[in-house]
Design a protein around this motif. Structure first.
Motif, mmCIF file in Angstrom:
data_model
loop_
_atom_site.group_PDB
_atom_site.id
_atom_site.type_symbol
_atom_site.label_atom_id
_atom_site.label_comp_id
_atom_site.label_asym_id
_atom_site.label_seq_id
_atom_site.Cartn_x
_atom_site.Cartn_y
_atom_site.Cartn_z
ATOM 1 N N LEU A 1 -7.621 -1.150 6.683
ATOM 2 C CA LEU A 1 -8.636 -1.753 5.820
ATOM 3 C C LEU A 1 -9.225 -3.014 6.438
ATOM 4 O O LEU A 1 -8.511 -3.837 7.012
ATOM 5 C CB LEU A 1 -8.030 -2.095 4.460
ATOM 6 N N VAL B 1 -6.900 -6.457 -4.049
ATOM 7 C CA VAL B 1 -7.020 -5.864 -2.713
ATOM 8 C C VAL B 1 -8.231 -6.458 -1.999
ATOM 9 O O VAL B 1 -8.143 -6.881 -0.843
ATOM 10 C CB VAL B 1 -7.148 -4.327 -2.792
ATOM 11 N N HIS C 1 -12.848 1.236 5.680
ATOM 12 C CA HIS C 1 -11.768 1.946 6.365
ATOM 13 C C HIS C 1 -12.174 2.118 7.827
ATOM 14 O O HIS C 1 -13.162 2.788 8.108
ATOM 15 C CB HIS C 1 -11.532 3.319 5.737
ATOM 16 N N GLU D 1 -3.646 2.836 3.761
ATOM 17 C CA GLU D 1 -2.865 2.060 4.721
ATOM 18 C C GLU D 1 -3.532 0.695 4.945
ATOM 19 O O GLU D 1 -4.694 0.630 5.354
ATOM 20 C CB GLU D 1 -2.767 2.827 6.042
ATOM 21 N N TRP D 2 -2.793 -0.363 4.682
ATOM 22 C CA TRP D 2 -3.362 -1.716 4.765
ATOM 23 C C TRP D 2 -3.948 -2.004 6.145
ATOM 24 O O TRP D 2 -5.002 -2.635 6.256
ATOM 25 C CB TRP D 2 -2.282 -2.743 4.423
ATOM 26 N N THR D 3 -3.287 -1.536 7.200
ATOM 27 C CA THR D 3 -3.763 -1.821 8.550
ATOM 28 C C THR D 3 -5.062 -1.102 8.885
ATOM 29 O O THR D 3 -5.677 -1.383 9.916
ATOM 30 C CB THR D 3 -2.691 -1.430 9.594
ATOM 31 N N ALA E 1 -7.625 -10.133 -1.100
ATOM 32 C CA ALA E 1 -6.746 -10.292 0.058
ATOM 33 C C ALA E 1 -7.530 -10.109 1.354
ATOM 34 O O ALA E 1 -7.307 -10.828 2.334
ATOM 35 C CB ALA E 1 -5.596 -9.292 -0.010
ATOM 36 N N LEU E 2 -8.460 -9.159 1.361
ATOM 37 C CA LEU E 2 -9.290 -8.935 2.546
ATOM 38 C C LEU E 2 -10.272 -10.087 2.760
ATOM 39 O O LEU E 2 -10.528 -10.498 3.893
ATOM 40 C CB LEU E 2 -10.042 -7.610 2.423
ATOM 41 N N MET F 1 0.823 -1.211 0.000
ATOM 42 C CA MET F 1 0.000 0.000 0.000
ATOM 43 C C MET F 1 0.857 1.262 0.000
ATOM 44 O O MET F 1 0.419 2.319 -0.412
ATOM 45 C CB MET F 1 -0.935 0.013 1.211
ATOM 46 N N ASN F 2 2.074 1.186 0.508
ATOM 47 C CA ASN F 2 2.912 2.379 0.591
ATOM 48 C C ASN F 2 3.216 2.963 -0.768
ATOM 49 O O ASN F 2 3.466 4.162 -0.904
ATOM 50 C CB ASN F 2 4.223 2.051 1.307
ATOM 51 N N TYR G 1 -6.099 1.081 -5.918
ATOM 52 C CA TYR G 1 -6.665 0.605 -4.655
ATOM 53 C C TYR G 1 -7.904 -0.254 -4.902
ATOM 54 O O TYR G 1 -8.195 -1.183 -4.159
ATOM 55 C CB TYR G 1 -6.979 1.829 -3.805
#
Length: 251
Positions: free
Chosen positions: A80, A32, A61, A76-78, A35-36, A1-2, A27
Motif C-alpha cells: 500500500l 488505514v 496498491h 498486504e500493508w507493504t 497511517a499512509l 493487515m493479516n 480496509y
C-alpha cells in the motif's frame, strides 16, 4: 493487515462474498488512510506533490489488486502507498504494471529499500527554460517517467511541472543568496534556514533538494543535521552516496 486474510480464510465458501465485503469495509477505515498519510508526509509516493492541501489522496496498491496474480497482496500493508488521484488514474498507473523479460516489475516501489532509485532517475534543472526535469537513465527509470508522465510529454501533467519547477526555482534562488558575498550575515542566515527547511522530509519534491541543497549544507556549512541526513540517504543509495561525496564528510 493479516487479520483481513484470516477473515477471508476462515469464511465458509457460501459466506465468501460477505467475508470479502467485511474485509474491504475494514480496509477502507479512516485509520488505514491516516497511517499512509503520516508515512508519506501527505505527499504522493510517485510524483512527490503535496496532495493533502487540496485532496484526500488514494490508497494505492503498487501491485494492482485487479490482477489475479496479485490478489493475495490486496490487504498486504507493504503493497500500500499514498498516491495522488492523477498518478493513480487510468491515464497513468491505474492498473498499468509493466514487467521485464524476467516477469519483474519495471516500475519502482518508492518504499523498496533494495532499489537504488537514483541509479534509475536523473534530476536536472534546465536554466534555459526554467524547468525541473526527471529523466530515466535505465529501462526502469524510463518506464517510471513515461507511466507517470513526469515531464508532461503527453500533456497530462502541466500543473505538476509548473508547481515542481516553481519550487525548485525558488530553492535555487535562495541558494544563490546564501552563497552571495554581497548580502549581510542576517540575510545569509535566513537564506540558510530556508534551505534547511527545503530538506525537511515533509517538503514536496524533496528529491531535488537532496541533489541541489543537502550536499551544499553538509560540505560547505558542515551542518550536522544535513550531514546526518545525507548519510542516511547514502545508506540506501550508493549512487547518491558517490554523487554527494559522503566519504569526504567527517565521521
Amino acid at each position: 493487515m493479516n487479520n483481513l486474510f484470516l477473515l477471508l480464510n476462515n469464511a465458509k465458501k457460501d459466506d465468501l462474498k460477505d467475508a470479502i465485503k467485511k474485509a474491504i469495509n475494514k480496509y477502507n477505515q479512516p485509520e488505514v488512510k491516516q497511517a499512509l498519510v503520516e508515512m508519506f508526509q501527505g505527499k504522493c509516493a510517485y510524483c512527490e506533490s503535496q496532495i493533502r492541501i487540496v485532496d484526500y489522496g488514494d490508497i494505492e496498491h503498487f501491485c494492482p489488486k485487479s490482477k489475479s496474480e496479485y490478489t493475495d497482496l490486496t490487504f498486504e500493508w507493504t503493497n500500500l502507498l499514498l498516491s495522488c488521484t492523477i498518478c493513480n488514474n487510468s491515464q497513468h498507473k491505474g492498473t498499468n504494471f509493466p514487467l521485464d523479460a524476467n516477469k519483474k516489475p519495471l516500475l519502482i516501489d518508492p518504499t523498496d529499500e533494495k532499489t537504488d532509485i537514483f541509479e534509475h532517475l536523473q534530476l536536472t534543472w534546465d536554466q534555459t527554460v526554467k524547468q525541473a526535469w526527471i529523466d530515466g537513465v535505465t529501462d526502469r527509470g524510463k518506464t517510471v517517467v513515461d507511466i507517470f508522465d513526469l515531464n508532461d510529454k503527453r500533456g497530462t501533467r502541466k500543473e505538476l511541472i509548473r508547481d515542481r519547477s516553481k519550487k525548485v526555482k525558488t530553492m535555487l534562488v535562495v541558494f544563490k543568496m546564501a552563497t552571495s558575498e554581497t548580502i549581510d550575515d542576517s540575510t545569509r542566515k535566513d537564506a540558510i534556514n530556508l534551505l534547511k527547511e527545503s530538506c525537511n522530509i515533509e517538503e514536496p519534491y524533496l528529491a531535488f533538494a537532496l541533489f541541489y541543497i543537502l550536499p551544499f549544507l553538509a560540505h560547505h556549512f558542515q551542518d550536522l543535521d544535513a550531514i546526518n541526513f545525507l548519510k542516511q540517504v547514502g545508506q540506501r543509495s550508493p549512487s547518491y552516496s558517490q554523487f554527494a561525496r559522503i566519504n569526504q564528510l567527517p565521521d
